[in-house]
Structure formats: C-alpha cells, structure tokens
Design a protein around this motif. Structure first.
Motif, PDB file in Angstrom:
ATOM      1  N   ILE A 116     -10.764 -97.686  51.051  1.00  9.82           N
ATOM      2  CA  ILE A 116     -11.685 -96.556  51.091  1.00  9.82           C
ATOM      3  C   ILE A 116     -12.782 -96.738  50.045  1.00  9.82           C
ATOM      4  O   ILE A 116     -12.665 -97.541  49.127  1.00  9.82           O
ATOM      5  CB  ILE A 116     -10.965 -95.215  50.823  1.00  9.82           C
ATOM      6  CG1 ILE A 116     -10.304 -95.236  49.442  1.00  9.82           C
ATOM      7  CG2 ILE A 116      -9.968 -94.903  51.917  1.00  9.82           C
ATOM      8  CD1 ILE A 116      -9.672 -93.910  49.040  1.00  9.82           C
ATOM      9  N   THR A 117     -13.824 -95.956  50.210  1.00 10.32           N
ATOM     10  CA  THR A 117     -14.868 -95.818  49.193  1.00 10.32           C
ATOM     11  C   THR A 117     -14.737 -94.430  48.587  1.00 10.32           C
ATOM     12  O   THR A 117     -14.541 -93.448  49.317  1.00 10.32           O
ATOM     13  CB  THR A 117     -16.261 -95.987  49.807  1.00 10.32           C
ATOM     14  OG1 THR A 117     -16.390 -97.311  50.337  1.00 10.32           O
ATOM     15  CG2 THR A 117     -17.347 -95.768  48.760  1.00 10.32           C
ATOM     16  N   ASP A 118     -14.809 -94.339  47.268  1.00  6.74           N
ATOM     17  CA  ASP A 118     -14.718 -93.040  46.593  1.00  6.74           C
ATOM     18  C   ASP A 118     -16.100 -92.400  46.534  1.00  6.74           C
ATOM     19  O   ASP A 118     -17.013 -92.902  45.875  1.00  6.74           O
ATOM     20  CB  ASP A 118     -14.169 -93.221  45.175  1.00  6.74           C
ATOM     21  CG  ASP A 118     -12.721 -93.678  45.182  1.00  6.74           C
ATOM     22  OD1 ASP A 118     -11.884 -92.951  45.722  1.00  6.74           O
ATOM     23  OD2 ASP A 118     -12.438 -94.771  44.653  1.00  6.74           O
ATOM     24  N   ASP A 119     -16.245 -91.287  47.246  1.00  2.00           N
ATOM     25  CA  ASP A 119     -17.494 -90.528  47.239  1.00  2.00           C
ATOM     26  C   ASP A 119     -17.469 -89.600  46.021  1.00  2.00           C
ATOM     27  O   ASP A 119     -16.750 -88.602  45.989  1.00  2.00           O
ATOM     28  CB  ASP A 119     -17.626 -89.732  48.533  1.00  2.00           C
ATOM     29  CG  ASP A 119     -18.968 -89.023  48.646  1.00  2.00           C
ATOM     30  OD1 ASP A 119     -19.897 -89.389  47.888  1.00  2.00           O
ATOM     31  OD2 ASP A 119     -19.083 -88.105  49.479  1.00  2.00           O
ATOM     32  N   LEU A 120     -18.270 -89.935  44.992  1.00  5.49           N
ATOM     33  CA  LEU A 120     -18.233 -89.217  43.712  1.00  5.49           C
ATOM     34  C   LEU A 120     -19.253 -88.086  43.669  1.00  5.49           C
ATOM     35  O   LEU A 120     -20.294 -88.149  44.333  1.00  5.49           O
ATOM     36  CB  LEU A 120     -18.517 -90.198  42.567  1.00  5.49           C
ATOM     37  CG  LEU A 120     -17.622 -91.435  42.487  1.00  5.49           C
ATOM     38  CD1 LEU A 120     -18.074 -92.340  41.347  1.00  5.49           C
ATOM     39  CD2 LEU A 120     -16.167 -91.025  42.309  1.00  5.49           C
ATOM     40  N   PRO A 121     -18.981 -87.053  42.882  1.00  2.00           N
ATOM     41  CA  PRO A 121     -19.961 -85.978  42.698  1.00  2.00           C
ATOM     42  C   PRO A 121     -21.275 -86.529  42.150  1.00  2.00           C
ATOM     43  O   PRO A 121     -21.286 -87.457  41.336  1.00  2.00           O
ATOM     44  CB  PRO A 121     -19.283 -85.052  41.680  1.00  2.00           C
ATOM     45  CG  PRO A 121     -17.819 -85.332  41.829  1.00  2.00           C
ATOM     46  CD  PRO A 121     -17.717 -86.787  42.165  1.00  2.00           C
ATOM     47  N   ASP A 122     -22.359 -85.970  42.609  1.00  2.00           N
ATOM     48  CA  ASP A 122     -23.687 -86.444  42.205  1.00  2.00           C
ATOM     49  C   ASP A 122     -24.093 -85.779  40.889  1.00  2.00           C
ATOM     50  O   ASP A 122     -24.864 -84.816  40.849  1.00  2.00           O
ATOM     51  CB  ASP A 122     -24.700 -86.127  43.310  1.00  2.00           C
ATOM     52  CG  ASP A 122     -26.067 -86.735  43.007  1.00  2.00           C
ATOM     53  OD1 ASP A 122     -26.136 -87.638  42.146  1.00  2.00           O
ATOM     54  OD2 ASP A 122     -27.063 -86.305  43.630  1.00  2.00           O
ATOM     55  N   HIS A 257      -8.643 -90.501  56.832  1.00  2.00           N
ATOM     56  CA  HIS A 257      -7.778 -91.665  56.803  1.00  2.00           C
ATOM     57  C   HIS A 257      -7.537 -92.139  58.230  1.00  2.00           C
ATOM     58  O   HIS A 257      -7.967 -91.504  59.200  1.00  2.00           O
ATOM     59  CB  HIS A 257      -6.455 -91.362  56.092  1.00  2.00           C
ATOM     60  CG  HIS A 257      -5.550 -90.447  56.864  1.00  2.00           C
ATOM     61  ND1 HIS A 257      -4.196 -90.474  56.755  1.00  2.00           N
ATOM     62  CD2 HIS A 257      -5.827 -89.471  57.772  1.00  2.00           C
ATOM     63  CE1 HIS A 257      -3.655 -89.560  57.545  1.00  2.00           C
ATOM     64  NE2 HIS A 257      -4.626 -88.944  58.165  1.00  2.00           N
ATOM     65  N   ILE A 258      -6.819 -93.267  58.365  1.00  2.00           N
ATOM     66  CA  ILE A 258      -6.471 -93.790  59.675  1.00  2.00           C
ATOM     67  C   ILE A 258      -5.019 -93.437  59.962  1.00  2.00           C
ATOM     68  O   ILE A 258      -4.125 -93.722  59.168  1.00  2.00           O
ATOM     69  CB  ILE A 258      -6.666 -95.322  59.733  1.00  2.00           C
ATOM     70  CG1 ILE A 258      -8.143 -95.676  59.527  1.00  2.00           C
ATOM     71  CG2 ILE A 258      -6.162 -95.878  61.053  1.00  2.00           C
ATOM     72  CD1 ILE A 258      -9.085 -95.127  60.594  1.00  2.00           C
ATOM     73  N   ASP A 259      -4.792 -92.815  61.107  1.00  2.24           N
ATOM     74  CA  ASP A 259      -3.436 -92.438  61.500  1.00  2.24           C
ATOM     75  C   ASP A 259      -2.661 -93.661  61.975  1.00  2.24           C
ATOM     76  O   ASP A 259      -3.172 -94.471  62.761  1.00  2.24           O
ATOM     77  CB  ASP A 259      -3.479 -91.418  62.641  1.00  2.24           C
ATOM     78  CG  ASP A 259      -3.531 -89.986  62.128  1.00  2.24           C
ATOM     79  OD1 ASP A 259      -2.969 -89.732  61.047  1.00  2.24           O
ATOM     80  OD2 ASP A 259      -4.136 -89.140  62.804  1.00  2.24           O
ATOM     81  N   THR A 278      -4.868 -95.879  55.095  1.00  5.20           N
ATOM     82  CA  THR A 278      -3.939 -94.964  55.750  1.00  5.20           C
ATOM     83  C   THR A 278      -3.427 -93.880  54.808  1.00  5.20           C
ATOM     84  O   THR A 278      -2.982 -92.828  55.261  1.00  5.20           O
ATOM     85  CB  THR A 278      -2.728 -95.729  56.314  1.00  5.20           C
ATOM     86  OG1 THR A 278      -2.000 -96.331  55.239  1.00  5.20           O
ATOM     87  CG2 THR A 278      -3.191 -96.821  57.266  1.00  5.20           C
ATOM     88  N   ASN A 279      -3.477 -94.151  53.507  1.00  8.03           N
ATOM     89  CA  ASN A 279      -3.009 -93.189  52.504  1.00  8.03           C
ATOM     90  C   ASN A 279      -3.933 -93.234  51.299  1.00  8.03           C
ATOM     91  O   ASN A 279      -3.741 -94.051  50.396  1.00  8.03           O
ATOM     92  CB  ASN A 279      -1.573 -93.509  52.088  1.00  8.03           C
ATOM     93  CG  ASN A 279      -1.039 -92.544  51.028  1.00  8.03           C
ATOM     94  OD1 ASN A 279      -1.678 -91.535  50.713  1.00  8.03           O
ATOM     95  ND2 ASN A 279       0.119 -92.853  50.481  1.00  8.03           N
TER      96      ASN A 279
END
Length: 338
Positions: A116-122, A257-259, A278-279
């Motif tokens: 995943i990529t962590d989308d951080l607060p701006d 996530h991916i099931d 997935t997690n």
C-alpha cells in the motif's frame, strides 16, 4: 518437480519484492518451483531506519532485511528483476505479465504483494518526518519514543482508540483534535481517566530543531511541545496490476484492501495476494507470514494441476506410448553406459 524457465515462463510470478513477496519466493524455491519476483524498489517502510517486532531481526534496517531476503531467494534458484508490472492478462494456460522494461513473462500462477501507499495528512513538514518521529504503529516504533511527549493527530473516528493505545508508552500524551469533532461523553471520560490531554485547534505546521520534532503549531497560534506525533494514514492499495485483471479494492476502515480467502486466494482463480495489500495493519512479520501461507497454497494448487496432467497423460494412448518408448530408450542407454 520444477518446470524450468523457457522463454520467460515460470511456475509463479510474484509482483512485489517486500517481506511478503520474498518469503513466498523463498518457500516456492524450496518447493522446487520456478519463480520470478518483479520489484520496483519502492518499499513502504523505506523511510524507517529500523525494523522492529521481527523475532531474531529486531532492529534490522529495512534495506538490509530485503537484501538478505533476495540473497536467500536466489540461493534456491529464484529470479529477481527490477521493474514495474503494468498489466496482466489471463488465458487457459495461465497469465501474461507485461513489465515497463518491455519484457513480457508468463506464469502458471500469480502472486501480488505490492503493498500500500500511506496517504498522509497535508500538513507542512509532516511528510519529511514520516518514519522518524511521525509514526503510526506503536508496536513498531513506540519503544523508541517511550516516556516522551507524544501527540496523536485525530483524523478518523478511531483516533480516540489510537490515543488510548499510545498511552501504554507514555504518560505525556496529547490528543490533537485537529479537524475531528469533540469526543463523545464516554470517550471524554475514558481520556480523562487515562490522563490524556485533549487540545482543540487545527494543526497547521510541524516544528523541528536539529532534525528532531519539537512540536506542532495550531491555527490558534499555540505551539504544543512534542517529541513524536502519531497519525493514522489512509491505506491506498497498489492494486494497478489487479485492476487490469478486473479486481478492484474493497473499502476498509483504514482505506481499502484486496479481499482474499485465508490462504490469500483472490476471487480470480490462479491469483493470490498477500502482505499489506490484503491487511493494511500487518507488521513486517505478519506480511512475511502471509507470503509463506500463500506460497503453500499456490504450490498445493500446482501439485493438483501437475497430478491431473499426469493422469491425463497416462490415459492418453499416444502420450503413454511415447513416454514408454522414452523410458525404454533411457534404460537401454544406461545398460550400455551412455
């Protein structure tokens, strides 16, 4: 038995060379499968200086852990290539994966561990501190900031729970409401009971001195002294390859996530996924374990297919006769010392 690679054909192509992908490749290599790991050298934990909570590897730099893993994979005949898997297509004979290098590879089975990529607060200054004194997992980094002033940036409905968790590592804890609403009466009672300070006002900037976090600025003009800031980033799956096969991420409380089933099998036959894909909450150790689980399931699936093929071949008169002749020729060669 391993099917030798020919014209870029493999038993398994693994897309993503982090702990999940490498551990799966290690297990499959030991199972005598031909394996290719495709990795673009952009691990999620690259900003972190050390890996924690991994038995016998606690404190190991992430880059060193991956380098050691690659060495172990190649020791068992696994192949590793640098590149970005752009698309995948499925047919009756498996999968074709196209890389951004122009290379095309074939796979009987596909394992995606792209993470995943962590989308951080701006917030100005926050990204530069990410993985150092801006963190999200207390089990990964809490020990290093124990007994210091820690702030929890409220960005989700679970922020109060995150604050109560981080209270385990310090008694100098501040919940920064930021853009979140005030806690409910029950939450306020819990926070007060645990002596967690609640501060209103939106965080506008991080304050640093000598490459260390020293506090956060609020839109009220106040400066809250801190030595660490905990956040809950939104998880954005690196699922581009899976979307080319028609599989979309599923919404998750922390993002998406991916099931999969418990072994990592996706709704697409022949395609597995593992790790943070997935997690999102999985640690390095859990990601590696999920790769191992997927590898076992993939090998079992290939064994079943190999067995079906062998039975069909035995019942095919032409195939059976040809194999008998080859066996007879081989035995004759051995008798004559050839």
């Amino acid at each position: 038995m391993t099917r030798q690679t020919h014209n870029d054909r493999y038993d398994v192509v693994i897309v993503g060379g982090g702990p999940a992908g490498l551990n799966a490749a290690l297990m499959l290599g030991r199972a005598r499968r031909s394996v290719l790991v495709v990795d673009n050298d952009q691990p999620r934990n690259a900003p972190a200086t050390h890996t924690h909570g991994f038995l016998t590897r606690d404190g190991t730099p992430p880059a060193h852990l991956l380098a050691t893993g690659r060495d172990e994979v190649t020791r068992y005949g696994g192949h590793i290539t640098t590149g970005l898997a752009q698309s995948a297509t499925k047919d009756d004979d498996g999968f074709t994966v196209a890389l951004d290098t122009g290379r095309t590879v074939r796979a009987r089975r596909l394992l995606v561990t792209t993470g995943i990529t962590d989308d951080l607060p701006d917030i100005p200054g926050l990204r530069a501190r990410w993985g150092h004194d801006v963190l999200h997992c207390p089990y990964c980094h809490g020990w290093e900031v124990r007994d210091q002033p820690i702030g929890v940036l409220a960005t989700s409905p679970h922020s109060v729970r995150q604050a109560l968790l981080f209270r385990q590592w310090t008694d100098q804890l501040t919940l920064l409401l930021h853009t979140n609403p005030h806690p409910t009466p029950q939450e306020a009672e819990q926070l007060a009971a645990r002596q967690i300070t609640v501060v209103t006002g939106q965080v506008t900037e991080l304050d640093t001195t000598d490459d260390h976090l020293t506090g956060v600025h609020l839109d009220t003009g106040d400066l809250v002294p801190l030595r660490a800031l905990a956040i809950a980033p939104r998880a954005v799956p690196r699922a581009r390859l899976l979307t080319t096969l028609g599989l979309e991420p599923t919404p998750h409380p922390s993002g998406a996530h991916i099931d999969t089933d418990p072994t990592g099998l996706t709704p697409i036959p022949g395609v597995w996924a593992a790790g943070n894909l997935t997690n999102p909450a999985a640690t390095v150790l859990l990601s590696a374990a999920s790769g191992s689980t997927a590898a076992g399931a993939i090998n079992a699936d290939l064994v079943a297919e190999d067995t079906r093929d062998a039975v069909r071949g035995m019942n095919d008169p032409f195939t059976a006769t040809t194999e008998a002749r080859l066996c007879e020729q081989t035995m004759g060669d051995r008798r004559h010392g050839l």
